[in-house]
Design a protein around this motif. Structure first.
Motif, PDB file in Angstrom:
ATOM      1  N   MET A 275      23.343  47.554  42.365  1.00  0.00           N
ATOM      2  CA  MET A 275      22.799  47.242  43.819  1.00  0.00           C
ATOM      3  C   MET A 275      22.609  45.821  44.027  1.00  0.00           C
ATOM      4  N   LYS A 276      21.859  45.217  42.703  1.00  0.00           N
ATOM      5  CA  LYS A 276      21.583  43.742  42.521  1.00  0.00           C
ATOM      6  C   LYS A 276      22.823  42.874  42.305  1.00  0.00           C
ATOM      7  N   ASN A 277      23.949  43.460  41.784  1.00  0.00           N
ATOM      8  CA  ASN A 277      24.844  42.580  41.089  1.00  0.00           C
ATOM      9  C   ASN A 277      26.225  42.631  42.170  1.00  0.00           C
ATOM     10  N   LEU A 278      26.335  41.479  42.919  1.00  0.00           N
ATOM     11  CA  LEU A 278      27.450  41.068  43.669  1.00  0.00           C
ATOM     12  C   LEU A 278      28.782  41.109  42.963  1.00  0.00           C
ATOM     13  N   LEU A 279      28.483  40.605  41.683  1.00  0.00           N
ATOM     14  CA  LEU A 279      30.075  40.667  41.127  1.00  0.00           C
ATOM     15  C   LEU A 279      30.645  41.776  41.101  1.00  0.00           C
ATOM     16  N   LEU A 280      29.996  43.009  40.762  1.00  0.00           N
ATOM     17  CA  LEU A 280      30.924  44.155  40.747  1.00  0.00           C
ATOM     18  C   LEU A 280      31.665  44.715  41.897  1.00  0.00           C
ATOM     19  N   PRO A 281      31.001  44.747  43.042  1.00  0.00           N
ATOM     20  CA  PRO A 281      31.881  45.352  44.179  1.00  0.00           C
ATOM     21  C   PRO A 281      33.017  44.230  44.300  1.00  0.00           C
ATOM     22  N   LEU A 282      32.942  42.794  44.185  1.00  0.00           N
ATOM     23  CA  LEU A 282      34.182  42.083  44.339  1.00  0.00           C
ATOM     24  C   LEU A 282      35.136  42.165  43.217  1.00  0.00           C
ATOM     25  N   GLN A 283      34.959  42.503  41.927  1.00  0.00           N
ATOM     26  CA  GLN A 283      35.744  42.728  41.016  1.00  0.00           C
ATOM     27  C   GLN A 283      36.481  44.153  41.088  1.00  0.00           C
ATOM     28  N   ILE A 284      35.829  45.126  41.521  1.00  0.00           N
ATOM     29  CA  ILE A 284      36.375  46.657  41.919  1.00  0.00           C
ATOM     30  C   ILE A 284      37.322  46.353  43.167  1.00  0.00           C
ATOM     31  N   LEU A 285      36.993  45.621  44.109  1.00  0.00           N
ATOM     32  CA  LEU A 285      37.922  45.597  45.371  1.00  0.00           C
ATOM     33  C   LEU A 285      39.171  44.755  44.900  1.00  0.00           C
ATOM     34  N   ALA A 286      38.924  43.461  44.130  1.00  0.00           N
ATOM     35  CA  ALA A 286      40.037  42.760  43.600  1.00  0.00           C
ATOM     36  C   ALA A 286      40.939  43.733  42.825  1.00  0.00           C
ATOM     37  N   ALA A 287      40.620  44.525  42.106  1.00  0.00           N
ATOM     38  CA  ALA A 287      41.511  45.261  41.100  1.00  0.00           C
ATOM     39  C   ALA A 287      42.014  46.501  41.961  1.00  0.00           C
ATOM     40  N   LEU A 288      41.617  46.872  43.181  1.00  0.00           N
ATOM     41  CA  LEU A 288      42.153  47.827  43.824  1.00  0.00           C
ATOM     42  C   LEU A 288      43.232  47.146  44.699  1.00  0.00           C
ATOM     43  N   ALA A 289      42.900  46.207  45.098  1.00  0.00           N
ATOM     44  CA  ALA A 289      43.866  45.362  46.102  1.00  0.00           C
ATOM     45  C   ALA A 289      45.288  45.151  45.168  1.00  0.00           C
ATOM     46  N   LEU A 290      45.064  44.612  43.932  1.00  0.00           N
ATOM     47  CA  LEU A 290      45.971  44.383  43.102  1.00  0.00           C
ATOM     48  C   LEU A 290      46.845  45.704  42.630  1.00  0.00           C
ATOM     49  N   ALA A 291      46.070  46.782  42.362  1.00  0.00           N
ATOM     50  CA  ALA A 291      46.654  48.034  41.924  1.00  0.00           C
ATOM     51  C   ALA A 291      47.691  48.632  43.102  1.00  0.00           C
ATOM     52  N   LEU A 292      47.125  48.354  44.388  1.00  0.00           N
ATOM     53  CA  LEU A 292      47.971  48.833  45.541  1.00  0.00           C
ATOM     54  C   LEU A 292      48.989  47.908  45.749  1.00  0.00           C
ATOM     55  N   ALA A 293      49.058  46.708  45.643  1.00  0.00           N
ATOM     56  CA  ALA A 293      49.999  45.623  45.798  1.00  0.00           C
ATOM     57  C   ALA A 293      51.263  45.919  44.799  1.00  0.00           C
ATOM     58  N   LEU A 294      50.816  46.512  43.479  1.00  0.00           N
ATOM     59  CA  LEU A 294      51.872  46.940  42.453  1.00  0.00           C
ATOM     60  C   LEU A 294      52.425  48.005  43.115  1.00  0.00           C
ATOM     61  N   MET A 295      51.887  48.895  43.937  1.00  0.00           N
ATOM     62  CA  MET A 295      52.664  50.234  44.141  1.00  0.00           C
ATOM     63  C   MET A 295      53.497  49.897  45.496  1.00  0.00           C
ATOM     64  N   HIS A 296      53.416  48.610  46.117  1.00  0.00           N
ATOM     65  CA  HIS A 296      54.398  48.140  47.005  1.00  0.00           C
ATOM     66  C   HIS A 296      53.972  49.276  48.294  1.00  0.00           C
ATOM     67  N   PRO A 297      52.907  49.002  48.904  1.00  0.00           N
ATOM     68  CA  PRO A 297      52.704  49.933  50.275  1.00  0.00           C
ATOM     69  C   PRO A 297      53.557  49.511  51.404  1.00  0.00           C
TER      70      PRO A 297
END
Length: 532
Positions: A57-79
């Motif tokens: 809850m107190k770490n802002l880096l975690l959600p940013l890293q998860i969202l960035a990894a999710l965005a890159l994964a979806l980009a690789l799948m060419h939606p």
């Protein structure tokens, strides 16, 4: 509904979970010096169970890293978001010999299939997909199928050795487009390698046309002509590249019988002769050096068995008589036009301009003043040739192996009738029917008799009018068409015509997701800098 063009990268969706696990397992302490920890033990036990989640809850880096990894994964799948209303898409594949040309281990056809599959996966649900091939004759492989069946059909397409008649394929596409019950329009996409819109004569308002040219220009050498008879085989080699030395092998009935090497200047051709056994039935000549187009590196031909023939000639031409020697079994007899009716021959060569080569004289006899012969007619006066008009070669038995490079005419006598084999600035100069060939010029008014093309032309005419017997039934494969072996250029993709409105066609979201990934990455770097 969003579709993924590269679902094989779905494994990348596990990366955010890995990041989360690493955060949960990471232990992070700040060293502090205290007098005693006796009173903290009970508090530590109560806090331990909830501590990992409180850290998240107190770490802002975690959600940013998860969202960035999710965005890159979806980009690789060419939606991609498919278009709106379903309509009809017709895919036409050029399956001519040149589509077998390889660049970096991939053929032009492979690239065309890949581009077509990308398009198919972005089409709306319910889209009717028709797949045609453009070869010597067009062929319909699939009619109004869904995406899955279209993908299977595309994967099964193979090339031939002939050219591609794009206009015939477009005519078939036009008939299909006009027969559909869809009111949202039809889009036609042609996958080729050197097709330009200016070369397409067929036009239709029933569809919008897009041309996709695939591959890259490559140098190439080819065995484009092969004849064998009387213990000899003769091959012609074309060099579509820099000057080089090539090695050739000759096999008779599958057994190596001769080998040769020859130098070929850049952009030129060379002739090579081989000795073969008298009993040979099938001869195969192959280039030993590998190049971009393997399909034209070998040619086969049945060995011809000569039978004695006679040719009656009314004109006095050393060029012609010398060229007729390509058929040793052909005996040339000079005769007068007035004596033709009493002259028995297998072939008659009449006149000078035009020159008529025929198997049979008309029943009413030959009248040189009539300006007609069978279905042919010609003008009384010759036409002077000015400038350097283009020589047009049709795909006919008479033009096999011809290049007509640097061939000029001083004057011609245009003819009408029959099928055109060679034209000059659109006017027929060589035409033919089943039993007659017409040369609409005087041999002395052209440099053609001084070129290698002339004996090849005479050989083709004799093969057409007096076919030789072969050594029994064979499965010899004809050489690839010379026009298909020149793979030095690939045409740029033309600007597509305005597509039908319903093809506000599916839009790929890869670019958007990559932009989101970069934004989150920059945000994470900023947060890390502040925390540090």
């Amino acid at each position: 509904m969003i579709r993924f063009l590269s679902p094989g990268f779905a494994w990348a969706l596990a990366v955010p979970a890995v990041i989360l696990v690493l955060y949960l397992l990471r232990r992070r302490f700040l060293p502090q010096q205290v007098p005693s920890v006796f009173l903290w033990r009970k508090s530590i036990r109560d806090y331990a169970a909830n501590r990992p989640f409180q850290r998240l809850m107190k770490n802002l880096l975690l959600p940013l890293q998860i969202l960035a990894a999710l965005a890159l994964a979806l980009a690789l799948m060419h939606p991609a978001i498919p278009g709106g209303a379903a309509g009809q898409t017709i895919l036409i594949f050029d399956v001519s010999g040149s589509m077998q040309t390889q660049t970096a281990g991939r053929t032009r056809l492979d690239t065309a299939k890949e581009e077509a599959l990308k398009l198919v996966r972005t089409l709306p649900t319910g889209e009717e997909i028709t797949i045609l091939t453009a070869g010597k004759e067009p062929e319909r492989l699939a009619l109004s199928v869904d995406r899955e069946e279209a993908e299977q059909t595309i994967a099964s397409i193979t090339c031939g050795k002939d050219g591609a008649d794009t206009d015939k394929a477009l005519s078939l596409a036009d008939a299909i487009a006009r027969n559909t019950d869809k009111d949202t329009g039809t889009n036609v996409v042609i996958y080729s390698d050197d097709l330009r819109r200016s070369r397409i004569s067929f036009r239709s308002e029933a569809f919008a046309l897009t041309i996709v040219n695939c591959g890259a220009g490559e140098e190439n050498r080819s065995v484009y002509s092969l004849e064998a008879e009387n213990g000899q085989a003769f091959a012609r080699i074309a060099n579509f590249g820099e000057a080089c030395r090539v090695s050739l092998t000759c096999e008779a009935d599958g057994v190596l019988c001769d080998a040769r090497e020859t130098e070929i200047p850049a952009g030129e051709t060379a002739g090579v002769s081989f000795s073969i056994p008298e009993t040979a039935k099938v001869v195969r000549v192959s280039l030993r050096e590998k190049d971009a187009l393997a399909a034209d590196n070998a040619a086969e031909t049945p060995v011809k068995r000569a039978a004695n023939r006679k040719a009656a000639v009314t004109s006095d031409s050393l060029f012609l008589e010398s060229a007729l020697k390509v058929r040793p079994e052909l005996t040339v007899m000079r005769t007068e036009e007035s004596a033709l009716s009493s002259t028995e021959a297998d072939l008659y060569i009449l006149g000078i301009s035009p020159m008529i080569i025929t198997r049979k004289l008309p029943e009413e006899g030959y009248d040189p003043e009539a300006k007609t012969f069978g279905p042919f007619s010609w003008e009384e006066e010759t036409t002077a040739v000015t400038g350097s008009p283009a020589v047009g070669l049709m795909d006919t038995p008479l033009t096999k192996g011809l290049t007509m490079k640097n061939v000029f005419f001083r004057c011609i006598r245009p003819t009408t009738g029959g099928k055109t084999a060679v034209s000059l600035d659109g006017k027929p100069v060589i035409a033919y029917t089943e039993g007659t060939v017409m040369l609409g010029f005087d041999l002395h008014d052209s440099n053609l008799p001084l070129k290698y093309d002339f004996p090849v032309l005479i050989q083709n005419i004799l093969d057409w009018l007096l076919p030789e017997e072969t050594a029994g039934e064979t499965d010899a494969v004809a050489p690839m068409a010379l026009t298909e072996s020149d793979v030095r250029t690939v045409a740029p993709n033309d600007e597509p015509e305005e597509l039908m409105e319903r093809n506000a066609q599916g839009r790929e979201l890869t670019g958007i997701l990559l932009a989101v990934f970069l934004f989150l990455l920059l945000a994470e770097m900023g947060v890390s800098r502040n925390v540090g």
